[in-house]
Write an enzyme that holds these catalytic residues in place. Sequence first.
Site, PDB file in Angstrom:
ATOM      1  N   GLY A  26       0.862  -1.257  -0.036  1.00  0.00           N
ATOM      2  CA  GLY A  26       0.022   0.070   0.058  1.00  0.00           C
ATOM      3  C   GLY A  26       0.867   1.118  -0.088  1.00  0.00           C
ATOM      4  N   GLY A  31       0.938   4.667   3.688  1.00  0.00           N
ATOM      5  CA  GLY A  31       2.148   3.902   2.993  1.00  0.00           C
ATOM      6  C   GLY A  31       3.184   4.752   2.777  1.00  0.00           C
ATOM      7  CG  ASN A  58      -4.665  10.445  -3.996  1.00  0.00           C
ATOM      8  OD1 ASN A  58      -4.170   9.663  -4.938  1.00  0.00           O
ATOM      9  ND2 ASN A  58      -5.855  10.045  -3.495  1.00  0.00           N
ATOM     10  CE  LYS A  74      -2.805   6.666  -4.714  1.00  0.00           C
ATOM     11  NZ  LYS A  74      -3.478   6.256  -3.342  1.00  0.00           N
ATOM     12  CB  CYS A 160      -4.626 -13.994  12.046  1.00  0.00           C
ATOM     13  SG  CYS A 160      -6.429 -14.846  11.700  1.00  0.00           S
ATOM     14  CB  CYS A 175     -39.416  -4.063  -0.604  1.00  0.00           C
ATOM     15  SG  CYS A 175     -38.919  -4.415   1.426  1.00  0.00           S
ATOM     16  CB  CYS A 446      -4.611 -18.200  12.425  1.00  0.00           C
ATOM     17  SG  CYS A 446      -5.604 -17.574  13.719  1.00  0.00           S
TER      18      CYS A 446
END
Length: 687
Positions: A26, A31, A58, A74, A160, A175, A446
């Site tokens: 990222g 990031g 950004n 990026k 995790c 609806c 996990c």
Amino acid sequence: MAAAIDGVFPAPLQELVKKSKVLVVGAGGIGCEVLKNLVLSGFTDIEIIDLDTIDLSNLNRQFLFHREHVGKSKARVARESALSFNPDAQITAYHDSVTSTDYGVNFFKKFDLVLSALDNRAARNHVNRMCLNADVPLIESGTAGYNGQVELIKRGLTQCYECTPKDKQRSFPGCTIRNTPSEPIHCIVWAKHLFNQLFGESLEDEDISPDAADPDAKEKDDVEQKTDEKEKEEDTANGNVVRINTRQWAKDCNYDAGKLFNKFFNEDITYLLRMSNLWKTRKAPVPVQWDTLLQKDSAAGDEKDVAKQHHKIWSIEECAQVFASALKELSSTFLKLEGDDTLSWDKDDQPAMDFVAACANVRSHIFDIERKSRFEIKSMAGNIIPAIATTNAITAGISVMRAFKVLEAKWEQCKAVYARLRPNPRQYFLVPDATLPGPNPNCYVCASDPAITLKIDTKRIRIKELRDEVLVKTLNMLNPDVTVDGTGSILISSEEGETESNEGKLLSELNIVDGVILKCDDFFQNYELSIIISHFDAERDESLFEVVADAEQLKPKEEKEAEQKKDDEPKSAKKRSANGEGDSKDDGPSTSKRSRPTEVEDDDDDDCLMIEEDEDVAEVVAVATDKLTVQSPPKSSAKRKPSEVIEDEDITEILDSSDEEPAAPTKSKRSRLDESLSNPVEVISID
């Protein structure tokens, strides 16, 4: 760089920083800050991956990017900018999806540490599974407004990412969306579905036409039914209320703004008014006519100028203007597409956003619902919460500090940390967890032998829906293979075309009934899962399936209430664990999918995370939104009260399509987790 200067770090850590190989997943708000911190700290072997490109919006918080970078990758631009801090660093950038088959378990195994700064749950789940199987420590981070979180995920040591249930997306009965909206969000969801009906990937559950099967509608006698049937036939012949294909009808009309406007906002509304039972306790909608709006708007300004007024609440006449302009642009773009290609709604695409804003406000006007500005509608349609640059910086700083502890294997010093707007009673803005929460034994990722119970209507769910809705969307598999335990027959195959003949069949047709056990294997994720089928007959508008990680959740309501009452009686005598929590087991994740209710699209963006706050003292943290307030329980001088967790998922402003990338299976097989898991620490989830 810090690691290049003797005395900044202890000598052992200095060497570890220099020699470590790190992956950053990222390159958004967090990031960028993480990458900058790593380079300035002296890390020299770094790889970064991100599928997204730089958008103008950004630039207010992703400081490695500038105006000349708009439209570029990026990951690649972040690499170039980071190298300006330390040209000697070796940084490899991938403009790609982390779920691509190029980045399997062997790819993750070459790293000493992975730092995640992702913006959507599907990608987070995938990276979580890759790191678990590669046995690589993962530092998960994210922000939502002024709140931030950093936590360590390590196989066998901590829970995790999928150990605890995540909040489900807010959903609405179909609806309500089609017939009786009562909130602005209902109209916004309807407008997004209309966009998909005309230009995007259309789904049956997203039909925007009036729902004649609404149980709240008036039950008519035979004469009324025959009259309505005759009217429907006439309408069909005219291409109006009842039609087979909205998109084809719009094409046949040459996307005439007046015809489409009258169809959606006059004729459909008139049809709704005939369902008189709906309006006995509700205010009836008022249809709007295109010609009437044109007469009123004869002196109005240019529609492009109107569309630019993002913070103004447009009049209905101005909405009609913007509707016509956006429709013209969208239809022109759509007709240029080849084959079955469609448009994808994006909140940052101006004509798409204008179309949804205009349609949502016209529908709100018709149903006497408060209208919203384009800016507000964009926030609601994209589930946006403003991104705070300082929160990103704080969170990224904590992530890299945790990275130092991970390299030194000081696991007890890697407790999760939460940043918040206001200090807690101890006057801390950064609050760490009391302990490292252990793995949940009921986790279907996990656990040593992952298994779930799947409550499902086997008479209404088809094999294709089992694969797409349950295995892929809900359980986050990429390319699953499914066999029937005992017989070994292949139900779903990741090999193209091998089980295509099964896709249209109901589960019950293939003898997938109550009690059957399915064995699922996703080779790419090295993930295996047993699924125990539990059949139930779903009611109208009820979930067609529910994933249950703990069989206790399947008990009848009365039985569970009786057990709960029994458990509550000696509650005061129960001991509590070190972090103040009870010793009852976590029920584990549970997710469900509705057949008719419509979900608000989850356009997760780069600065978002499930904010899970676990405090030393009992406190509900006030987050930086108007909808939440501070609540503090009475203080006690005896023991600390149970930790509480606030789970929320809010999104910032960048659409990441990494979870939309196709991923094919690899030949790698999953290695079973042989390590024994430590005792779990319960996480209390509150709304």
